[in-house]
Design a protein around this motif. Structure first.
Motif, PDB file in Angstrom:
ATOM      1  N   PRO A 233      26.794 -44.959  84.458  1.00 26.64           N
ATOM      2  CA  PRO A 233      26.036 -44.197  85.459  1.00 26.64           C
ATOM      3  C   PRO A 233      24.544 -44.110  85.175  1.00 26.64           C
ATOM      4  O   PRO A 233      23.735 -44.083  86.112  1.00 26.64           O
ATOM      5  N   ASN A 234      24.163 -44.091  83.907  1.00 25.69           N
ATOM      6  CA  ASN A 234      22.727 -44.039  83.592  1.00 25.69           C
ATOM      7  C   ASN A 234      22.081 -45.421  83.597  1.00 25.69           C
ATOM      8  O   ASN A 234      20.873 -45.554  83.376  1.00 25.69           O
TER       9      ASN A 234
ATOM     10  N   THR B 211      21.636 -53.067  78.812  1.00 27.02           N
ATOM     11  CA  THR B 211      20.999 -53.672  79.984  1.00 27.02           C
ATOM     12  C   THR B 211      19.487 -53.765  79.825  1.00 27.02           C
ATOM     13  O   THR B 211      18.809 -54.314  80.693  1.00 27.02           O
ATOM     14  N   THR B 212      18.978 -53.255  78.709  1.00 28.17           N
ATOM     15  CA  THR B 212      17.535 -53.328  78.455  1.00 28.17           C
ATOM     16  C   THR B 212      17.141 -54.686  77.897  1.00 28.17           C
ATOM     17  O   THR B 212      16.259 -55.369  78.438  1.00 28.17           O
ATOM     18  N   ASP B 213      17.816 -55.105  76.827  1.00 29.32           N
ATOM     19  CA  ASP B 213      17.508 -56.396  76.207  1.00 29.32           C
ATOM     20  C   ASP B 213      18.734 -57.305  76.112  1.00 29.32           C
ATOM     21  O   ASP B 213      18.667 -58.373  75.501  1.00 29.32           O
ATOM     22  N   TYR B 214      19.850 -56.873  76.699  1.00 31.12           N
ATOM     23  CA  TYR B 214      21.106 -57.628  76.735  1.00 31.12           C
ATOM     24  C   TYR B 214      21.691 -57.868  75.350  1.00 31.12           C
ATOM     25  O   TYR B 214      22.469 -58.802  75.144  1.00 31.12           O
ATOM     26  N   SER B 215      21.317 -57.030  74.404  1.00 26.30           N
ATOM     27  CA  SER B 215      21.928 -57.100  73.087  1.00 26.30           C
ATOM     28  C   SER B 215      23.350 -56.548  73.144  1.00 26.30           C
ATOM     29  O   SER B 215      23.709 -55.807  74.061  1.00 26.30           O
ATOM     30  N   THR B 216      24.160 -56.904  72.167  1.00 29.64           N
ATOM     31  CA  THR B 216      25.553 -56.478  72.134  1.00 29.64           C
ATOM     32  C   THR B 216      25.679 -55.155  71.374  1.00 29.64           C
ATOM     33  O   THR B 216      25.242 -55.046  70.221  1.00 29.64           O
ATOM     34  N   ILE B 217      26.267 -54.173  72.023  1.00 29.58           N
ATOM     35  CA  ILE B 217      26.519 -52.873  71.398  1.00 29.58           C
ATOM     36  C   ILE B 217      27.902 -52.862  70.749  1.00 29.58           C
ATOM     37  O   ILE B 217      28.076 -52.394  69.626  1.00 29.58           O
TER      38      ILE B 217
ATOM     39  N   VAL C 155      27.085 -54.268  90.487  1.00 32.85           N
ATOM     40  CA  VAL C 155      25.723 -54.211  90.997  1.00 32.85           C
ATOM     41  C   VAL C 155      25.104 -52.867  90.624  1.00 32.85           C
ATOM     42  O   VAL C 155      25.789 -51.840  90.581  1.00 32.85           O
ATOM     43  N   SER C 156      23.809 -52.884  90.315  1.00 30.58           N
ATOM     44  CA  SER C 156      23.119 -51.659  89.926  1.00 30.58           C
ATOM     45  C   SER C 156      22.929 -50.750  91.126  1.00 30.58           C
ATOM     46  O   SER C 156      22.926 -51.193  92.281  1.00 30.58           O
ATOM     47  N   LYS C 157      22.753 -49.453  90.867  1.00 28.76           N
ATOM     48  CA  LYS C 157      22.620 -48.478  91.942  1.00 28.76           C
ATOM     49  C   LYS C 157      21.348 -48.653  92.758  1.00 28.76           C
ATOM     50  O   LYS C 157      21.278 -48.234  93.914  1.00 28.76           O
TER      51      LYS C 157
ATOM     52  N   TRP D  68      33.429 -45.723  83.701  1.00 26.20           N
ATOM     53  CA  TRP D  68      32.623 -44.895  82.807  1.00 26.20           C
ATOM     54  C   TRP D  68      32.756 -43.428  83.176  1.00 26.20           C
ATOM     55  O   TRP D  68      32.866 -43.084  84.346  1.00 26.20           O
ATOM     56  N   SER D  69      32.695 -42.574  82.158  1.00 25.80           N
ATOM     57  CA  SER D  69      32.616 -41.134  82.407  1.00 25.80           C
ATOM     58  C   SER D  69      31.257 -40.811  83.015  1.00 25.80           C
ATOM     59  O   SER D  69      30.297 -41.568  82.848  1.00 25.80           O
ATOM     60  N   PRO D  70      31.145 -39.702  83.748  1.00 33.76           N
ATOM     61  CA  PRO D  70      29.882 -39.369  84.425  1.00 33.76           C
ATOM     62  C   PRO D  70      28.675 -39.265  83.505  1.00 33.76           C
ATOM     63  O   PRO D  70      27.549 -39.514  83.922  1.00 33.76           O
TER      64      PRO D  70
END
Length: 250
Positions: free
Chosen positions: A128-129, A146-152, A79-81, A170-172
């Motif tokens: 975190p971002n 998470t912007t356009d759900y494209s695969t990185i 879940v998002s922050k 994830w690292s901070p």
């Protein structure tokens, strides 16, 4: 079966179908679930409980939704922050994205489905971002925008685990993601350096069950201390800064 922390309250779920709400050393509330809870995740003030029959939303030590039944079996949550977006991994190999409204018996509205895994999704972690979603199955670790759900990072790239990948962290500074599997291994991955990896072999006998980056300066990206828990009953501390910077050139 699971722990989460939201808004100053520790939530714990057990085999007795209860979610206990604890502040300090005192259990203030006990919330009865309609089905066996097997995982929980927290945003800032919202906690989502995954049960064998569906999802339940908890806020301010109260159940704020009905048991939300799904057309698939949920296997992982994130879940998002800001408590506005829920990501649910399923046994159908998909990741479902839901917008969370403020109220109602079922405050979830499906907005997108992320495809790409060939096996059921076993773990999810949001950077975190908030810009990247990591997902894993029994072999692959993937990264999605998470912007356009494209695969990185797609399947077949980070595919070096030999068994179920049960945890991601994830690292901070959102530059590194760690994965832990039932194969006793921990890997470090960097979306900016897709061809490289750091491998910690035999991290926990019987499998890695939990990962988290911690430290007094973790919030501003100042620490590279990774904590792992395993089926061997041990908690290990790894200072991964030197390895990560050497391998990934950070």
């Amino acid at each position: 079966t699971s722990l989460s922390f939201a808004d100053g309250t520790l939530y714990s779920a057990g085999w007795d179908d209860l979610v206990r709400c604890t502040q300090g050393q005192i259990c203030n509330e006990k919330l009865k679930m309609e089905a066996q809870p097997n995982a929980m995740v927290a945003g800032t003030s919202l906690t989502v409980v995954m049960t064998v029959d569906g999802l339940v939303l908890v806020k301010d030590k109260q159940i704020v939704s009905e048991l939300i039944r799904l057309h698939y079996t949920a296997t992982a949550l994130c879940v998002s922050k800001d408590d506005c977006t829920l990501y649910v991994g399923g046994d159908d190999c998909n990741i479902y994205v839901y917008n969370i409204s403020g109220s109602g018996a079922n405050p979830l509205a499906e907005s997108h489905v992320i495809k790409g895994h060939l096996k059921p999704v076993q773990s999810l972690a949001l950077s975190p971002n908030g810009t990247q979603l990591a997902s894993a199955d029994v072999r692959d670790v993937c990264i999605h925008s998470t912007t356009d759900y494209s695969t990185i990072v797609s399947k077949g790239r980070w595919c070096f685990h030999a068994q179920r990948i049960g945890c991601l962290a994830w690292s901070p500074d959102s530059s590194i993601v760690a994965s832990g599997g039932n194969d006793d291994n921990i890997f470090l991955w960097c979306p900016a350096k897709k061809m490289k990896r750091v491998h910690y072999r035999f991290a926990h006998r019987g499998g890695v069950t939990g990962l988290c980056f911690v430290g007094p300066n973790a919030a501003d990206g100042g620490d590279w201390m990774l904590v792992s828990a395993g089926a061997d009953g041990c908690v290990n501390w790894w200072n991964v800064e030197e390895d990560a910077k050497k391998k990934f050139g950070l």
